[in-house]
Write a protein that holds these residues in place. Structure first.
Motif, PDB file in Angstrom:
ATOM      1  N   ARG A 202       1.476 -24.792  20.711  1.00 25.99           N
ATOM      2  CA  ARG A 202       0.297 -23.880  20.927  1.00 25.99           C
ATOM      3  C   ARG A 202      -1.025 -24.725  20.766  1.00 25.99           C
ATOM      4  NH1 ARG A 202       2.013 -17.825  19.036  1.00 25.99           N
ATOM      5  NH2 ARG A 202       3.642 -17.539  20.640  1.00 25.99           N
TER       6      ARG A 202
ATOM      7  N   TRP B 133       5.034 -30.743  25.903  1.00 22.85           N
ATOM      8  CA  TRP B 133       6.209 -29.949  25.908  1.00 22.85           C
ATOM      9  C   TRP B 133       7.372 -30.885  26.244  1.00 22.85           C
ATOM     10  CZ3 TRP B 133       9.437 -26.487  25.279  1.00 22.85           C
ATOM     11  CH2 TRP B 133      10.558 -26.195  25.816  1.00 22.85           C
TER      12      TRP B 133
ATOM     13  N   TYR C 139      13.511 -18.165  29.564  1.00 20.77           N
ATOM     14  CA  TYR C 139      12.427 -18.966  29.865  1.00 20.77           C
ATOM     15  C   TYR C 139      12.573 -19.522  31.333  1.00 20.77           C
ATOM     16  CZ  TYR C 139      12.096 -18.962  24.903  1.00 20.77           C
ATOM     17  OH  TYR C 139      11.885 -18.632  23.635  1.00 20.77           O
TER      18      TYR C 139
ATOM     19  N   ARG D 124       8.395 -17.208  33.867  1.00 17.63           N
ATOM     20  CA  ARG D 124       7.306 -18.136  33.666  1.00 17.63           C
ATOM     21  C   ARG D 124       6.268 -17.787  32.601  1.00 17.63           C
ATOM     22  NH1 ARG D 124       7.320 -22.074  37.935  1.00 17.63           N
ATOM     23  NH2 ARG D 124       9.104 -21.781  39.462  1.00 17.63           N
ATOM     24  N   ALA D 125       5.969 -16.605  32.980  1.00 12.77           N
ATOM     25  CA  ALA D 125       5.005 -15.868  31.979  1.00 12.77           C
ATOM     26  C   ALA D 125       5.432 -16.182  30.423  1.00 12.77           C
ATOM     27  CB  ALA D 125       4.793 -14.456  32.284  1.00 12.77           C
TER      28      ALA D 125
ATOM     29  N   VAL E  71       4.910 -19.451  28.892  1.00 10.08           N
ATOM     30  CA  VAL E  71       3.724 -19.629  28.676  1.00 10.08           C
ATOM     31  C   VAL E  71       3.202 -19.009  27.616  1.00 10.08           C
ATOM     32  CG1 VAL E  71       1.197 -19.521  29.397  1.00 10.08           C
ATOM     33  CG2 VAL E  71       3.124 -20.158  31.292  1.00 10.08           C
TER      34      VAL E  71
ATOM     35  N   TYR F 276       4.726 -20.734  24.298  1.00 13.14           N
ATOM     36  CA  TYR F 276       4.909 -22.040  23.930  1.00 13.14           C
ATOM     37  C   TYR F 276       3.190 -22.687  24.304  1.00 13.14           C
ATOM     38  CZ  TYR F 276       9.575 -22.564  23.843  1.00 13.14           C
ATOM     39  OH  TYR F 276      10.909 -22.303  23.344  1.00 13.14           O
ATOM     40  N   GLY F 277       2.407 -21.904  24.948  1.00 15.74           N
ATOM     41  CA  GLY F 277       0.944 -22.047  25.163  1.00 15.74           C
ATOM     42  C   GLY F 277       0.726 -23.128  26.174  1.00 15.74           C
ATOM     43  N   GLN F 278       1.764 -23.610  26.980  1.00 17.52           N
ATOM     44  CA  GLN F 278       1.923 -24.610  27.864  1.00 17.52           C
ATOM     45  C   GLN F 278       2.371 -24.179  29.253  1.00 17.52           C
ATOM     46  OE1 GLN F 278       2.614 -28.490  26.627  1.00 17.52           O
ATOM     47  NE2 GLN F 278       1.820 -28.476  24.547  1.00 17.52           N
ATOM     48  N   PRO F 279       1.976 -24.978  30.469  1.00 14.72           N
ATOM     49  CA  PRO F 279       2.205 -24.605  31.731  1.00 14.72           C
ATOM     50  C   PRO F 279       3.896 -24.647  31.709  1.00 14.72           C
ATOM     51  CG  PRO F 279       0.386 -25.992  31.467  1.00 14.72           C
ATOM     52  CD  PRO F 279       1.040 -26.160  30.364  1.00 14.72           C
ATOM     53  N   PHE F 280       4.495 -23.863  32.487  1.00 14.32           N
ATOM     54  CA  PHE F 280       5.885 -23.945  32.760  1.00 14.32           C
ATOM     55  C   PHE F 280       6.194 -25.258  33.294  1.00 14.32           C
ATOM     56  CE2 PHE F 280       9.486 -23.114  35.607  1.00 14.32           C
ATOM     57  CZ  PHE F 280      10.517 -22.692  34.664  1.00 14.32           C
TER      58      PHE F 280
END
Length: 599
Positions: free
Chosen positions: A313, A319, A450, A577-578, A581, A584-588
């Motif tokens: 995050r 990732w 996830y 996918r959401a 995100v 983890y605060g990162q893109p899938f």
């Protein structure tokens, strides 16, 4: 309420190159009017092992002017103080040459003072304030501490606060930043090949990511004590500070920074989880003996997972790195024989005698509440996410527990209740499987929450394209005997229970001298020769046990070892996918993460 007169403590160097220093304690008359018992803690909070710090203490004596009297020692860590109508002064010598976050280390370059290993307390008077000052150290040295100080005197409101406040003395370098109304200070001790500006910037992002979970910080000032030295790594949490040790040569690669950031995140998260939000057993403390709890899986295991979430995050670790660390942990846990023998609650309870006192058979009979707890925390986060359709995970669980319980004490029932409220599920099956039970880890919740699939690969499936076409390479990759050899030579480190090597009579500490007539000078040579016959074959092993040489035939079977990797599902739903995100605060992720290898 009557204000208690503080104990005055003065720390002086005796011979810094020889790691010797002295402590002088002046007890007020009111504290010793009827006599008292002075004791040194046997352990320090956050490190669950009786360390018998008194073994580093000698020359304990009462001092009055130039006169000295030895004190009567009652047991390994307690001394009797006579009744006195006046102040009573005690002086003693300490040896500090163990550079860890739990022990004293003093030399000509710095002094790390761990209060639990340094200062006597009066039994029954832990609430008495303590004032600490330093005399006689090099004039260029500074002092770093989370304790408030005035004119060089550091004031602890009681002994618990003192124990929670290590001191660093030396010519360390400092950096500061402010965020969320809190002042943060960083003290760097020791040379290293890293960039302290980069570390400070990342630390700021980490504390902001952690603080966001709880809506702010429960302190106005916090101190990070960084120490750099070769080949060491460790951390110990405190209420308003943390001690961190890192390999000084680790920063030639980005992974070295990533490892340090994870350590920073782990210890800082403890400012809430265990230092404030904790099992009532873990404070106030009994410093004389073990303080067992069944909740170290929660305090340490869940924190081990949260360190990944926080650095992700914060954006200071990608990732790809976190996923490799998580899957490596997973691989270790699903192959550790002890997973079938000990639960997380049992591991927590026995930490004092088993986790910190490992023996050769430990991997086969126990688990770590850190590592197994990290994997279970991952599943718990996923279970919460799936049950709430991505709205809540472990961060929300911690936030709810903090808002509800704060520093009032936390029980297993409280955690179960919050889990049920957020997931909508009865907690009993999860606890029965993974916390009080010994069920195999099931990665299904990771996919449901996830859109990530855990893929297991056999050793022969990880061969290069050229090796995969080589029958000999395939044969060796499939081979397994259950023999685990030490890294520094062909001696037996472990024998997997029920394995061919175990059935053949090989055991801990034996030396492998030769395999099929070929001398084995290293563990690598021994393993290569053991694999040569392939599954279905046998290897003739010449071994030595306490000087006696003997020969055994060891069957070779197909390897059960597996490495694990995460494969993102290209058909993952928008909710999955959401959820990723949000967690983890990162893109899938768009590409598979390569399988993690065993440590």
């Amino acid at each position: 309420m009557t204000k208690l007169t503080p104990i005055r403590a003065t720390v002086r160097p005796l011979d810094l190159p020889q790691h010797l220093f002295e402590v002088e304690l002046t007890f007020p008359a009111e504290a010793v009017a009827s006599g008292a018992t002075a004791a040194l803690p046997a352990w320090t909070p956050g490190s669950y092992l009786v360390r018998d710090y008194a073994r580093f203490v000698d020359r304990v004596r009462r001092v009055e002017g130039r006169r000295e009297w030895p004190l009567e020692k009652l047991d390994k860590q307690r001394w009797e103080l006579p009744a006195s109508k006046r102040e009573l002064t005690v002086r003693y010598r300490l040896y500090g040459n163990d550079l860890t976050v739990r022990t004293n280390h003093v030399d000509a370059t710095h002094a790390q003072i761990i209060p639990a290993a340094t200062f006597l307390y009066l039994e029954g008077q832990l609430d008495r304030p303590v004032e600490v000052s330093f005399e006689g150290f090099p004039t260029a040295w500074k002092v770093a501490s989370a304790l408030p100080q005035k004119r060089g005197v550091y004031a602890a409101g009681d002994f618990d606060m003192l124990v929670d406040s290590p001191f660093e003395l030396g010519t360390f370098r400092t950096r500061q930043f402010k965020t969320g109304g809190t002042a943060f200070e960083l003290a760097f001790t020791g040379d290293h090949n890293g960039d302290e500006g980069r570390i400070a910037e990342a630390t700021k992002k980490i504390v902001e990511a952690a603080g966001a979970i709880f809506g702010g910080f429960p302190f106005k000032r916090y101190v990070f004590l960084f120490t750099f030295t070769p080949k060491l790594r460790g951390g110990l949490e405190h209420k308003d500070c943390t001690s961190l040790i890192s390999d000084c040569h680790a920063f030639d690669k980005s992974e070295g920074y990533h490892a340090l950031y994870q350590l920073v995140a782990h210890e800082f998260f403890h400012a809430w989880n265990v230092k404030r939000l904790h099992d009532p057993v873990l404070g106030p403390f009994d410093y004389s003996r073990e303080n067992p709890t069944r909740m170290l899986w929660f305090h340490e295991g869940l924190t081990s997972y949260m360190e990944h979430l926080i650095v992700l995050r914060a954006g200071v670790v990608p990732w790809s790195h976190a996923a490799k660390e998580l899957t490596r942990c997973w691989s270790e846990q699903v192959q550790r024989p002890g997973r079938l023998e000990q639960s997380l609650e049992e591991s927590s309870w026995d930490a004092w005698i088993r986790l910190y006192k490992q023996h050769e058979f430990s991997p086969n009979s126990s688990v770590s509440y850190y590592d197994k707890g990290e994997a279970v925390a991952w599943l718990m986060d996923a279970t919460l996410r799936a049950g709430s359709r991505g709205k809540a995970g472990l961060p929300e669980l911690f936030a709810r527990l903090w808002a509800r319980h704060g520093e009032k004490g936390l029980t297993d029932a409280d955690v179960r209740r919050a889990f049920q409220e957020l997931s909508g599920q009865d907690p009993a099956p999860f606890w029965g499987a993974y916390i009080s039970g010994r069920a195999e880890l099931d990665p299904a919740p990771l996919r449901r929450a996830y859109g990530l699939t855990m893929v297991a690969k056999a050793p022969w499936e990880s061969l290069s394209a050229a090796e995969a076409k080589d029958p000999a390479a395939q044969r060796r990759a499939r081979a397994w005997t259950g023999l685990v050899l030490a890294a520094n030579g062909p001696s037996v480190q472990n024998i997997i229970p029920g394995s061919p090597a175990a059935k053949a009579g090989l055991s801990f500490g034996m030396e492998i001298l030769a395999v099929d007539g070929w001398r084995t000078a290293s563990s690598g040579e021994a393993q290569r020769l053991l694999a040569e016959p392939g599954p279905g074959g046998k290897a003739t092993v010449l071994a030595a046990d306490r000087g006696r040489v003997f020969e055994v035939r060891v069957p070779v079977v197909e390897s059960p070892d597996r490495s694990h990797g995460l494969v993102p599902d290209p058909r993952a739903t928008a909710v999955q996918r959401a959820t990723f995100v949000a967690a983890y605060g990162q893109p899938f992720p768009s590409a598979p993460v390569k399988p993690g290898t065993r440590r």
